[in-house]
Design an enzyme around this catalytic site. Structure first.
Site, short mmCIF file in Angstrom:
data_model
loop_
_atom_site.label_atom_id
_atom_site.label_comp_id
_atom_site.label_asym_id
_atom_site.label_seq_id
_atom_site.Cartn_x
_atom_site.Cartn_y
_atom_site.Cartn_z
N LYS A 116 34.25 46.74 38.23
CA LYS A 116 34.94 47.00 36.97
C LYS A 116 34.08 47.85 36.03
O LYS A 116 34.55 48.83 35.46
CB LYS A 116 35.33 45.68 36.30
CG LYS A 116 36.33 44.85 37.11
CD LYS A 116 36.76 43.58 36.41
CE LYS A 116 35.67 42.55 36.36
NZ LYS A 116 35.31 42.02 37.70
N THR A 117 32.81 47.48 35.89
CA THR A 117 31.90 48.25 35.05
C THR A 117 31.68 49.64 35.63
O THR A 117 31.66 50.64 34.91
CB THR A 117 30.55 47.51 34.90
OG1 THR A 117 30.78 46.23 34.32
CG2 THR A 117 29.60 48.31 34.02
N ASP A 125 33.06 44.61 28.16
CA ASP A 125 33.03 43.66 29.26
C ASP A 125 33.36 42.27 28.72
O ASP A 125 33.16 41.99 27.54
CB ASP A 125 31.65 43.66 29.91
CG ASP A 125 31.66 43.08 31.31
OD1 ASP A 125 32.76 42.79 31.83
OD2 ASP A 125 30.56 42.93 31.88
N THR A 131 37.19 38.75 34.09
CA THR A 131 37.38 37.95 35.29
C THR A 131 38.46 36.89 35.05
O THR A 131 38.85 36.19 35.97
CB THR A 131 36.08 37.24 35.69
OG1 THR A 131 35.61 36.46 34.57
CG2 THR A 131 35.01 38.25 36.07
N ARG A 142 28.56 43.98 44.85
CA ARG A 142 27.34 43.54 44.17
C ARG A 142 26.52 42.62 45.07
O ARG A 142 25.29 42.73 45.15
CB ARG A 142 27.69 42.83 42.86
CG ARG A 142 26.44 42.37 42.08
CD ARG A 142 26.85 41.61 40.83
NE ARG A 142 27.56 42.46 39.91
CZ ARG A 142 28.30 41.99 38.90
NH1 ARG A 142 28.44 40.69 38.72
NH2 ARG A 142 28.92 42.83 38.08
#
Length: 344
Positions: free
Chosen positions: A67-68, A112, A161, A220
């Site tokens: 997402k980032t 975020d 999330t 990640r």
């Protein structure tokens, strides 16, 4: 590009450095999420042709899926600056005003954990993202007055999330609401190989696949495991990551062939051993394993649900037959069903 980032996660400086090194800069470099990429590509290209800011974008899905990274890519593709913060970091209207008034035309503002925005801040944000106007109330009581500030057109990119915790008024103001799902092993394999090239790690196909299939479909995690396996191969071998080295390193890290780590195993076996496989409530599970409820719900549970190891019921969490088989445990039926009726 301005990369003023307030990272909500407790990642050490080395992890952040590697994260920035491995992060794709263009949509063409981003692996997976095919439908999402197509939507973004068309939206970005159309906005560039018109010379406008793109619609506000909300990304939601489990942590670690990109997402980032996509927020950075949007700014890069539009050739504008990225200003970044997180929901909990914006505490006062003045904080928000300081960020928004410094945005140039078509810049991107990334928040975020947007579901954790203060409700007062959220109210101030509405006119900013709808009409590019900010109204700040100064002083209180009879002397109170409203300061109106005009803003340059910008794009708000939110990431969460917990999409269900975002209020309806805020959600309705996003032009694009895009979901990121877990990656296939094939896609993660490509990411591992790409990361290995960037980190100058020697890796063969079997070594990359072994890391990929244990990465829980999450880039990640794949990048983190790659770094740990690289270290192991450097000390225990000749620096080359092959299947033997990857298997040995991941065994040392207690990551099994399904990608379950120590906490995953503790969560599942606790439900089996202490609560006869469930149903049992989230609060009880959290106390049993010594972990925060939010962490269980956001970090561990989505993958376990996706893989079919646990399921949610009205009475609580229940371990499935697949989990029993994976851990080679025989179900017991000596406790009446429904004894634990805690709701979450």
């Amino acid at each position: 590009m301005d990369e003023r980032v307030t990272d909500p996660e407790t990642i050490n400086s080395d992890e952040k450095k590697f994260d920035l090194t491995l992060r794709p800069k263009q949509l063409s470099e981003f692996v997976g999420q095919k439908k999402l990429k197509e939507i973004l590509s068309i939206t970005i290209e159309a906005a560039k042709q018109r010379g406008e800011a793109i619609d506000h974008v909300l990304f939601y899905g489990p942590p670690g899926l990109g997402k980032t990274t996509l927020a950075y890519i949007i700014a890069n593709e539009l050739d504008v600056e990225l200003n970044s913060s997180s929901g909990p970091a914006i505490e006062k209207p003045g904080d928000l005003a300081g960020i928004l008034t410094n945005l140039n035309e078509r810049d991107t503002f990334f928040i975020d954990e947007i579901h954790r925005l203060n409700h007062i801040i959220e109210e101030y944000l509405y006119p900013a993202i709808e009409d590019f106007r900010l109204e700040i109330v100064i002083d209180q009581g009879p002397s109170a007055r409203t300061l109106k500030l005009n803003l340059e057109p910008f794009t708000l990119v939110g990431a969460t999330t917990r999409a269900g915790l975002i209020t309806s008024p805020l959600r309705s103001r996003f032009g694009l609401i895009l979901h990121l799902d877990y990656y296939s092993t094939k896609e993660i394999n490509k990411i591992v190989k790409r990361s290995a090239d960037l980190l100058e790690v020697k890796i063969d196909n079997d070594g990359a696949y072994e890391i990929a299939r244990r990465s829980r479909g999450t880039p990640r995690i794949a990048n983190r495991l790659l770094r740990r396996v690289r270290d192991y191969a450097q000390i225990k071998g000749d620096g080359t990551v092959n299947k033997k080295m990857a298997t040995a390193a991941l065994k040392m890290l207690e990551v099994d062939e399904m990608g379950l780590d120590e906490m995953d195993k503790k969560l599942i076996t606790s439900i089996i051993n202490f609560y006869n496989g469930g149903p049992v409530g989230l609060k009880t599970i959290a106390m049993a394993i010594g972990e925060d409820q939010g962490t269980i719900e956001e970090i561990y549970e989505p993958y376990l649900l996706q893989m079919g190891f646990i399921k949610r019921t009205q009475k609580g969490r229940v371990v499935t037959q697949r989990a029993y088989k994976h851990f080679d445990i025989s179900p017991k039926n000596d406790i009446p069903e429904g004894l634990f009726k805690e709701n979450d």
